[in-house]
Motif scaffolding. Structure first.
Motif, PDB file in Angstrom:
ATOM      1  N   LEU A 163     -68.689 -10.975  22.639  1.00 63.51           N
ATOM      2  CA  LEU A 163     -67.644 -10.005  23.007  1.00 63.51           C
ATOM      3  C   LEU A 163     -68.106  -9.171  24.501  1.00 63.51           C
ATOM      4  O   LEU A 163     -69.338  -9.087  24.625  1.00 63.51           O
ATOM      5  N   ASP A 208     -65.167  -4.561  24.558  1.00 63.81           N
ATOM      6  CA  ASP A 208     -65.077  -5.074  23.018  1.00 63.81           C
ATOM      7  C   ASP A 208     -66.167  -4.612  22.310  1.00 63.81           C
ATOM      8  O   ASP A 208     -65.759  -4.157  21.036  1.00 63.81           O
ATOM      9  N   ASN A 209     -67.261  -4.712  22.759  1.00 67.44           N
ATOM     10  CA  ASN A 209     -68.397  -4.390  21.905  1.00 67.44           C
ATOM     11  C   ASN A 209     -68.314  -2.795  21.759  1.00 67.44           C
ATOM     12  O   ASN A 209     -68.648  -2.529  20.489  1.00 67.44           O
ATOM     13  N   LEU A 253     -65.155  -1.934  19.579  1.00 67.17           N
ATOM     14  CA  LEU A 253     -64.707  -2.558  17.985  1.00 67.17           C
ATOM     15  C   LEU A 253     -64.945  -1.883  16.821  1.00 67.17           C
ATOM     16  O   LEU A 253     -63.976  -1.676  16.077  1.00 67.17           O
ATOM     17  N   HIS A 296     -61.973  -0.994  13.961  1.00 61.94           N
ATOM     18  CA  HIS A 296     -61.902  -1.501  12.871  1.00 61.94           C
ATOM     19  C   HIS A 296     -62.936  -0.210  11.812  1.00 61.94           C
ATOM     20  O   HIS A 296     -62.584  -0.311  10.607  1.00 61.94           O
TER      21      HIS A 296
END
Ligand code: ADP
Ligand code: MG
Length: 245
Positions: free
Chosen positions: A97, A101-102, A105, A109
């Motif tokens: 990722l 995105d790391n 995330l 989520h």
């Protein structure tokens, strides 16, 4: 008097196989305080941190976050982990990722934030750790110091009430340690409550508000950062000279 954010009461941990790694540890961390934990390898420092954010469960003892007991089956582990940020020696980034995105995330989520807002928030914390220019990079193309700053950003993005650092600079080449220490120092100066396990004695002396020296699963010495220059026991004195070599 500042509010007590984190309190540990009589923590013990015996691992399967019988190693009594932590043998009755108690301490408190107040809002905005930075606590450094030092001590030889094997003295139980990582075990204490791992019990705090429930990567493992202590055999005995109570962990409280803002007065609320968090090491019970009734406390939701994911909630605990989003309130307590943890940064490891080994970064633990997702290699497939991108940086952005790391960092976003968990916001998407765990916090349930929509993607666009999560990206905005991730950019803002990446700016704080001076990594805004690398949002599209993959971890494999970053230096160890940059990876660690991304890992710090990922933890910060969740707006934790306290941050735990487990030897955050131990895996870094010497020339990369400074930028990570400066980032952590900046957070301490902004008032982030934190516990930092470190072999960087300069950090413990100059940045931390308080210091704990752990030896064989126990707190052997504790106090203000001045204890670094005035160890009471031979064991702490020997430990300090062993890492200055
Ligand atoms: P430190 O972080 O101060 O180096 P640790 O908390 O990692 O110390 O380890 C304390 C003791 O617990 C050591 O004797 C170590 O070998 C032992 N230990 C750590 N993790 C485990 C494990 N998963 N299983 C069994 N023993 C462990
Ligand atoms: Mg350790």
């Amino acid at each position: 008097m500042s509010e007590i954010i984190l309190s540990i009461e009589d923590m013990e941990k015996t691992y399967v196989g019988g190693v009594h790694a932590v043998r009755g540890v108690s301490f408190e961390v107040k809002e905005g305080e930075s606590l450094a934990i030092i001590g030889s390898s094997g003295s139980g420092k990582s075990t204490v941190l791992r019990c705090i954010n429930r990567l493992i469960e202590p055999t005995h003892g109570i962990v409280r976050l803002k007065g609320e007991r968090i090491n019970t089956p009734a406390a939701d582990v994911n909630d605990v982990r989003s309130r307590i940020g943890m940064v490891f020696q080994s970064f633990e980034l997702f290699s497939h990722l991108r940086v952005i995105d790391n960092v976003s995330l968990g916001l998407i989520h765990v916090r349930g934030i929509n993607k666009e807002d999560a990206i905005d928030q991730a950019r803002s914390v990446l700016d704080r750790v001076d990594m805004l220019d690398r949002v599209d990079a993959y971890p494999g193309n970053l230096s160890g110091g940059q990876k660690q700053r991304v890992a710090i950003a990922r933890a910060l993005a969740m707006k934790p009430e306290v941050m735990l650092f487990d030897e955050p600079t131990s895996a870094l080449d010497p020339e990369l340690i400074g930028s990570v220490l400066e980032t952590i120092q900046g957070l301490a100066e902004e008032g982030m409550t934190m516990v930092v396990v470190t072999h960087e004695i300069g950090f413990a002396r100059d940045v931390a508000d308080s210091v704990i020296y752990m030896d064989q699963g126990l707190i052997a010495e504790e106090g203000g950062s001045s204890i670094i220059d005035n160890p009471k026991t031979d064991r702490m004195r020997d430990f300090l000279s062993s890492i200055n070599d």
